[in-house]
Design a protein around this motif. Structure first.
Motif, PDB file in Angstrom:
ATOM      1  N   HIS A   1      51.030   8.312 116.334  1.00 30.73           N
ATOM      2  CA  HIS A   1      52.548   8.668 116.127  1.00 30.73           C
ATOM      3  C   HIS A   1      53.239   7.941 117.425  1.00 30.73           C
ATOM      4  O   HIS A   1      53.968   7.311 117.440  1.00 30.73           O
ATOM      5  CB  HIS A   1      52.662   9.814 115.815  1.00 30.73           C
ATOM      6  CG  HIS A   1      54.404  10.130 115.771  1.00 30.73           C
ATOM      7  ND1 HIS A   1      54.976   9.563 114.610  1.00 30.73           N
ATOM      8  CD2 HIS A   1      55.106  10.628 116.370  1.00 30.73           C
ATOM      9  CE1 HIS A   1      56.284   9.716 114.782  1.00 30.73           C
ATOM     10  NE2 HIS A   1      56.332  10.690 115.920  1.00 30.73           N
TER      11      HIS A   1
ATOM     12  N   TRP B   1      51.450  18.069 106.598  1.00 34.93           N
ATOM     13  CA  TRP B   1      50.174  19.137 107.314  1.00 34.93           C
ATOM     14  C   TRP B   1      49.525  20.046 105.871  1.00 34.93           C
ATOM     15  O   TRP B   1      50.517  20.116 105.139  1.00 34.93           O
ATOM     16  CB  TRP B   1      50.534  19.863 108.459  1.00 34.93           C
ATOM     17  CG  TRP B   1      51.398  20.845 108.287  1.00 34.93           C
ATOM     18  CD1 TRP B   1      52.745  20.903 108.496  1.00 34.93           C
ATOM     19  CD2 TRP B   1      51.224  22.385 108.002  1.00 34.93           C
ATOM     20  NE1 TRP B   1      53.437  21.854 108.633  1.00 34.93           N
ATOM     21  CE2 TRP B   1      52.495  22.724 108.074  1.00 34.93           C
ATOM     22  CE3 TRP B   1      50.040  22.833 107.573  1.00 34.93           C
ATOM     23  CZ2 TRP B   1      52.641  24.241 107.744  1.00 34.93           C
ATOM     24  CZ3 TRP B   1      50.094  24.244 107.193  1.00 34.93           C
ATOM     25  CH2 TRP B   1      51.403  24.978 107.417  1.00 34.93           C
TER      26      TRP B   1
ATOM     27  N   CYS C   1      42.832  17.627 114.542  1.00 35.17           N
ATOM     28  CA  CYS C   1      43.795  16.793 113.450  1.00 35.17           C
ATOM     29  C   CYS C   1      45.095  16.500 114.098  1.00 35.17           C
ATOM     30  O   CYS C   1      45.668  15.158 113.909  1.00 35.17           O
ATOM     31  CB  CYS C   1      43.629  17.209 112.110  1.00 35.17           C
ATOM     32  SG  CYS C   1      42.162  17.233 111.420  1.00 35.17           S
TER      33      CYS C   1
ATOM     34  N   ILE D   1      43.437  11.793 108.746  1.00 30.44           N
ATOM     35  CA  ILE D   1      42.958  11.647 109.939  1.00 30.44           C
ATOM     36  C   ILE D   1      42.260  13.019 110.443  1.00 30.44           C
ATOM     37  O   ILE D   1      42.917  14.201 110.677  1.00 30.44           O
ATOM     38  CB  ILE D   1      43.813  11.253 111.199  1.00 30.44           C
ATOM     39  CG1 ILE D   1      44.546  10.131 110.908  1.00 30.44           C
ATOM     40  CG2 ILE D   1      43.074  11.395 112.531  1.00 30.44           C
ATOM     41  CD1 ILE D   1      45.460   9.603 111.827  1.00 30.44           C
TER      42      ILE D   1
ATOM     43  N   VAL E   1      55.372  12.717 107.873  1.00 30.42           N
ATOM     44  CA  VAL E   1      54.348  13.431 108.471  1.00 30.42           C
ATOM     45  C   VAL E   1      53.748  14.781 107.461  1.00 30.42           C
ATOM     46  O   VAL E   1      55.251  15.503 107.391  1.00 30.42           O
ATOM     47  CB  VAL E   1      54.302  13.951 110.060  1.00 30.42           C
ATOM     48  CG1 VAL E   1      53.396  14.973 110.076  1.00 30.42           C
ATOM     49  CG2 VAL E   1      54.377  12.709 110.890  1.00 30.42           C
TER      50      VAL E   1
ATOM     51  N   THR F   1      46.364  12.681 115.202  1.00 30.63           N
ATOM     52  CA  THR F   1      47.666  12.379 114.545  1.00 30.63           C
ATOM     53  C   THR F   1      48.925  11.872 115.708  1.00 30.63           C
ATOM     54  O   THR F   1      49.508  10.942 115.550  1.00 30.63           O
ATOM     55  CB  THR F   1      48.067  12.915 113.437  1.00 30.63           C
ATOM     56  OG1 THR F   1      47.094  13.224 112.754  1.00 30.63           O
ATOM     57  CG2 THR F   1      49.122  12.430 112.565  1.00 30.63           C
ATOM     58  N   ASN F   2      48.982  12.785 116.586  1.00 28.50           N
ATOM     59  CA  ASN F   2      50.189  12.740 117.557  1.00 28.50           C
ATOM     60  C   ASN F   2      49.883  11.380 118.198  1.00 28.50           C
ATOM     61  O   ASN F   2      50.932  10.726 118.787  1.00 28.50           O
ATOM     62  CB  ASN F   2      50.155  14.081 118.361  1.00 28.50           C
ATOM     63  CG  ASN F   2      51.366  13.989 119.304  1.00 28.50           C
ATOM     64  OD1 ASN F   2      50.978  13.952 120.875  1.00 28.50           O
ATOM     65  ND2 ASN F   2      52.373  13.878 118.866  1.00 28.50           N
TER      66      ASN F   2
ATOM     67  N   LEU G   1      51.260  10.112 107.392  1.00 25.16           N
ATOM     68  CA  LEU G   1      50.084  10.694 108.093  1.00 25.16           C
ATOM     69  C   LEU G   1      49.890  12.009 107.525  1.00 25.16           C
ATOM     70  O   LEU G   1      50.937  12.995 107.645  1.00 25.16           O
ATOM     71  CB  LEU G   1      50.280  10.926 109.547  1.00 25.16           C
ATOM     72  CG  LEU G   1      50.446   9.777 110.510  1.00 25.16           C
ATOM     73  CD1 LEU G   1      50.964   9.686 111.913  1.00 25.16           C
ATOM     74  CD2 LEU G   1      49.573   8.696 110.063  1.00 25.16           C
TER      75      LEU G   1
ATOM     76  N   TYR H   1      47.332  15.352 107.962  1.00 25.41           N
ATOM     77  CA  TYR H   1      46.552  15.948 108.778  1.00 25.41           C
ATOM     78  C   TYR H   1      46.296  17.582 108.354  1.00 25.41           C
ATOM     79  O   TYR H   1      47.160  18.034 108.061  1.00 25.41           O
ATOM     80  CB  TYR H   1      46.650  15.729 110.348  1.00 25.41           C
ATOM     81  CG  TYR H   1      48.074  16.458 110.829  1.00 25.41           C
ATOM     82  CD1 TYR H   1      48.079  17.635 111.343  1.00 25.41           C
ATOM     83  CD2 TYR H   1      49.461  15.726 110.367  1.00 25.41           C
ATOM     84  CE1 TYR H   1      49.508  18.100 111.921  1.00 25.41           C
ATOM     85  CE2 TYR H   1      50.509  16.222 110.831  1.00 25.41           C
ATOM     86  CZ  TYR H   1      50.600  17.535 111.537  1.00 25.41           C
ATOM     87  OH  TYR H   1      51.660  17.967 111.841  1.00 25.41           O
TER      88      TYR H   1
END
Length: 246
Positions: free
Chosen positions: A196, A212, A188, A243, A210, A192-193, A174, A176
């Motif tokens: 997840h 960022w 974002c 995302i 993950v 994403t959270n 992921l 973001y």
């Protein structure tokens, strides 16, 4: 969003709680209902006061609303949320001290909505917002809030169903946008959270990475080369999600 629907929702909330007898009255005997709209003053936000407040005022004075709730007069007041954790709750507390609030519209920003939604549970004042989309607001014991728009937890559940059941992917990365110095723009992260959390509940041993980034200096080509080409050798399936609501 049709703000007239929100005004009607307030009316039914009052009737359901049986508190209409305690409401203030105008000179002609109608009930007076004070709405405090807490939104950022800064027009960098799509939901700023100057963009949203006129629509709420029009709705409050519209014939349709007056026909549905003929005995209620809505007094609408705008207040700057600052879209932060400090300004928004102070505004809400000031209105409560001055006894100029029966219900809150907004805030939209999650970090501004959170403290007000907590205090509202003690004040017994409804909070209705098109924001508050973060997964944490699911906890209705802590947050006294009604959300009228898309919530990230439901988005995450839908995406998790597609990824796990329809596509059968077993490993994901992921990516973001996230600036740790800016708490006002974390859409974002919240999206994403939501995914997840939903996926971890669906597959307990889910292997997830993950990462960022900051938009101004991010290289997605680097992500593809680093994660997809190298890590997917010999693996059944792999997917990269960017995302972002922007």
């Amino acid at each position: 969003m049709d703000h007239r629907v929100i005004l009607v929702a307030f009316y039914f909330f009052v009737i359901h709680k049986g508190s209409s007898q305690d409401m203030k009255r105008t000179e002609d005997g109608k009930h007076s209902y004070d709405l405090v709209v807490i939104l950022p003053k800064d027009n960098m936000f799509e939901f700023s006061l100057s963009r949203i407040l006129p629509g709420i005022n029009i709705a409050a004075e519209s014939k349709r609303v007056k026909d549905i709730v003929p005995n209620i007069v809505f007094n609408v007041m705008g207040a700057d949320s600052g879209c932060d954790t400090k300004t928004a709750p102070l505004v809400a507390i000031d209105t409560m001290i001055n006894k100029t609030v029966d219900a809150f519209l907004g805030p939209v920003c999650d970090y501004a909505a959170a403290p007000i939604a907590r205090y509202a549970n003690h004040w017994k004042k409804p909070v209705i917002t098109a924001g508050g989309q973060a997964r944490a607001f699911i906890n209705k014991h802590e947050y006294f809030i009604t959300r009228t728009f898309l919530v990230y937890s439901k988005t995450g559940e839908a995406l998790a169903d597609i990824v796990a059941d329809e596509l059968g992917f077993n490993q994901h990365l992921l990516i973001y946008r996230y600036d740790p110095n800016d708490i006002t723009q974390k859409d974002c992260f919240f999206i994403t959270n939501g995914f997840h959390d939903a996926y971890m509940k669906k597959i307990n041993n889910f292997d997830i990475q993950v990462e960022w980034f900051r938009e101004e200096d991010h290289d997605f080509k680097h992500d593809i080369l680093k994660y997809m080409i190298y890590d997917t050798r010999g693996m059944l399936s792999y997917s990269v999600f960017k995302i972002s609501p922007f």
